[in-house]
Design a protein around this motif. Structure first.
Motif, PDB file in Angstrom:
ATOM      1  N   ALA A 160       0.840  -1.209   0.000  1.00 38.70           N
ATOM      2  CA  ALA A 160       0.000   0.000   0.000  1.00 38.70           C
ATOM      3  C   ALA A 160       0.869   1.251   0.000  1.00 38.70           C
ATOM      4  O   ALA A 160       0.583   2.213  -0.726  1.00 38.70           O
ATOM      5  CB  ALA A 160      -0.939   0.000   1.199  1.00 38.70           C
ATOM      6  N   SER A 161       1.921   1.246   0.786  1.00 36.11           N
ATOM      7  CA  SER A 161       2.831   2.394   0.841  1.00 36.11           C
ATOM      8  C   SER A 161       3.512   2.610  -0.502  1.00 36.11           C
ATOM      9  O   SER A 161       3.579   3.741  -1.005  1.00 36.11           O
ATOM     10  CB  SER A 161       3.879   2.164   1.932  1.00 36.11           C
ATOM     11  OG  SER A 161       4.835   3.191   1.937  1.00 36.11           O
ATOM     12  N   TRP A 162       4.020   1.540  -1.088  1.00 34.55           N
ATOM     13  CA  TRP A 162       4.675   1.660  -2.383  1.00 34.55           C
ATOM     14  C   TRP A 162       3.686   2.131  -3.446  1.00 34.55           C
ATOM     15  O   TRP A 162       4.007   2.977  -4.273  1.00 34.55           O
ATOM     16  CB  TRP A 162       5.297   0.338  -2.792  1.00 34.55           C
ATOM     17  CG  TRP A 162       6.519  -0.055  -2.007  1.00 34.55           C
ATOM     18  CD1 TRP A 162       7.002   0.546  -0.874  1.00 34.55           C
ATOM     19  CD2 TRP A 162       7.397  -1.141  -2.276  1.00 34.55           C
ATOM     20  NE1 TRP A 162       8.122  -0.107  -0.443  1.00 34.55           N
ATOM     21  CE2 TRP A 162       8.395  -1.141  -1.276  1.00 34.55           C
ATOM     22  CE3 TRP A 162       7.423  -2.115  -3.259  1.00 34.55           C
ATOM     23  CZ2 TRP A 162       9.418  -2.086  -1.252  1.00 34.55           C
ATOM     24  CZ3 TRP A 162       8.445  -3.064  -3.240  1.00 34.55           C
ATOM     25  CH2 TRP A 162       9.438  -3.043  -2.248  1.00 34.55           C
ATOM     26  N   ALA A 163       2.474   1.589  -3.434  1.00 33.61           N
ATOM     27  CA  ALA A 163       1.457   1.999  -4.410  1.00 33.61           C
ATOM     28  C   ALA A 163       1.127   3.480  -4.245  1.00 33.61           C
ATOM     29  O   ALA A 163       0.975   4.205  -5.243  1.00 33.61           O
ATOM     30  CB  ALA A 163       0.198   1.149  -4.261  1.00 33.61           C
ATOM     31  N   ALA A 164       1.028   3.944  -3.010  1.00 32.50           N
ATOM     32  CA  ALA A 164       0.762   5.367  -2.762  1.00 32.50           C
ATOM     33  C   ALA A 164       1.883   6.217  -3.343  1.00 32.50           C
ATOM     34  O   ALA A 164       1.630   7.266  -3.961  1.00 32.50           O
ATOM     35  CB  ALA A 164       0.607   5.624  -1.268  1.00 32.50           C
ATOM     36  N   GLY A 165       3.112   5.768  -3.182  1.00 34.68           N
ATOM     37  CA  GLY A 165       4.244   6.487  -3.778  1.00 34.68           C
ATOM     38  C   GLY A 165       4.173   6.521  -5.292  1.00 34.68           C
ATOM     39  O   GLY A 165       4.452   7.545  -5.914  1.00 34.68           O
ATOM     40  N   LEU A 166       3.772   5.408  -5.891  1.00 37.69           N
ATOM     41  CA  LEU A 166       3.668   5.345  -7.356  1.00 37.69           C
ATOM     42  C   LEU A 166       2.542   6.243  -7.872  1.00 37.69           C
ATOM     43  O   LEU A 166       2.674   6.854  -8.934  1.00 37.69           O
ATOM     44  CB  LEU A 166       3.424   3.902  -7.805  1.00 37.69           C
ATOM     45  CG  LEU A 166       4.502   2.881  -7.439  1.00 37.69           C
ATOM     46  CD1 LEU A 166       4.085   1.493  -7.901  1.00 37.69           C
ATOM     47  CD2 LEU A 166       5.846   3.259  -8.007  1.00 37.69           C
ATOM     48  N   LEU A 167       1.456   6.307  -7.132  1.00 34.48           N
ATOM     49  CA  LEU A 167       0.320   7.134  -7.550  1.00 34.48           C
ATOM     50  C   LEU A 167       0.614   8.625  -7.478  1.00 34.48           C
ATOM     51  O   LEU A 167      -0.001   9.414  -8.182  1.00 34.48           O
ATOM     52  CB  LEU A 167      -0.911   6.810  -6.700  1.00 34.48           C
ATOM     53  CG  LEU A 167      -1.574   5.478  -7.017  1.00 34.48           C
ATOM     54  CD1 LEU A 167      -2.469   5.034  -5.866  1.00 34.48           C
ATOM     55  CD2 LEU A 167      -2.350   5.561  -8.315  1.00 34.48           C
ATOM     56  N   THR A 168       1.559   9.012  -6.646  1.00 35.80           N
ATOM     57  CA  THR A 168       1.838  10.439  -6.468  1.00 35.80           C
ATOM     58  C   THR A 168       3.122  10.906  -7.134  1.00 35.80           C
ATOM     59  O   THR A 168       3.396  12.102  -7.138  1.00 35.80           O
ATOM     60  CB  THR A 168       1.895  10.795  -4.963  1.00 35.80           C
ATOM     61  OG1 THR A 168       2.908  10.013  -4.334  1.00 35.80           O
ATOM     62  CG2 THR A 168       0.548  10.541  -4.299  1.00 35.80           C
ATOM     63  N   ASP A 169       3.902   9.998  -7.687  1.00 35.41           N
ATOM     64  CA  ASP A 169       5.180  10.365  -8.316  1.00 35.41           C
ATOM     65  C   ASP A 169       5.289   9.677  -9.679  1.00 35.41           C
ATOM     66  O   ASP A 169       5.670   8.508  -9.758  1.00 35.41           O
ATOM     67  CB  ASP A 169       6.332   9.948  -7.403  1.00 35.41           C
ATOM     68  CG  ASP A 169       7.703  10.368  -7.927  1.00 35.41           C
ATOM     69  OD1 ASP A 169       7.851  10.657  -9.130  1.00 35.41           O
ATOM     70  OD2 ASP A 169       8.645  10.386  -7.117  1.00 35.41           O
ATOM     71  N   PRO A 170       4.972  10.396 -10.763  1.00 31.23           N
ATOM     72  CA  PRO A 170       5.002   9.776 -12.098  1.00 31.23           C
ATOM     73  C   PRO A 170       6.376   9.220 -12.482  1.00 31.23           C
ATOM     74  O   PRO A 170       6.458   8.172 -13.123  1.00 31.23           O
ATOM     75  CB  PRO A 170       4.605  10.918 -13.035  1.00 31.23           C
ATOM     76  CG  PRO A 170       3.923  11.924 -12.171  1.00 31.23           C
ATOM     77  CD  PRO A 170       4.504  11.781 -10.799  1.00 31.23           C
TER      78      PRO A 170
END
Length: 177
Positions: A97-107
């Motif tokens: 979830a943390s990694w996915a959140a990072g991916l969603l906010t940083d193209p």
């Protein structure tokens, strides 16, 4: 031995869309879900790159959503109601979830992560087009997932394990400002 990460991916994507709900109706909900699922899929495949890794997490369990709920202020007061209302939460993986959140906010991070999948066991040669909504969201995608892609809202979750993601993607990658 089960090596399919789909229960973990489904639960973690559901947690993201419940915690950061879509704006709009049914179409917005579907677009938001697609973006969450793509980000979680990339994160899960990076976190558990081999069949052995996937088998181990399905045997041991990913840990659940309790800490994520606490961080976002959505913790459950108790496990009231039918088991089906909360049992899926045990399949949420905090790191994914943390990694996915990072991916969603940083193209840039998302692009690097998808490129890193090319040599993995889960997706040999998977084209980036499979992750279009993650990598190149259009205006409709952005509107539907306004909360899900908001860097300030996702920061507490994204920052939990960001260093581990950056390490997984390769040393020396500069963090986005």
């Amino acid at each position: 031995m089960l090596t399919d990460l789909s229960p973990l991916i489904a639960a973690t994507a559901r947690w993201l869309t419940v915690s950061y709900p879509p704006s709009g109706g049914a179409l917005a909900s579907a677009l938001c879900e697609a973006q969450a699922r793509q980000a979680v899929t990339v994160a899960a495949w990076l976190r558990y790159p081999t069949e052995i890794d996937a088998a181990l997490v399905t045997m041991a369990g990913p840990g659940g959503a309790a800490r994520l709920d606490w961080i976002t202020g959505t913790e459950r007061a108790g496990e009231e109601g039918p088991v089906d209302d909360w049992a899926w939460r045990t399949w949420v993986d905090e790191v994914v979830a943390s990694w996915a959140a990072g991916l969603l906010t940083d193209p840039e991070l998302a692009g690097t992560a998808v490129a890193a999948l090319a040599d993995g066991e889960h997706t040999p040669g998977t084209p980036p087009a499979e992750f279009r909504r993650l990598l190149a969201p259009d205006d409709g995608d952005r509107r539907a997932a306004a909360l899900l892609r908001h860097p300030d809202l996702l920061a507490p979750v994204a920052e939990l394990h960001l260093d581990q993601l950056v390490d997984r993607l390769g040393p020396g990658r500069a963090l986005a400002a």
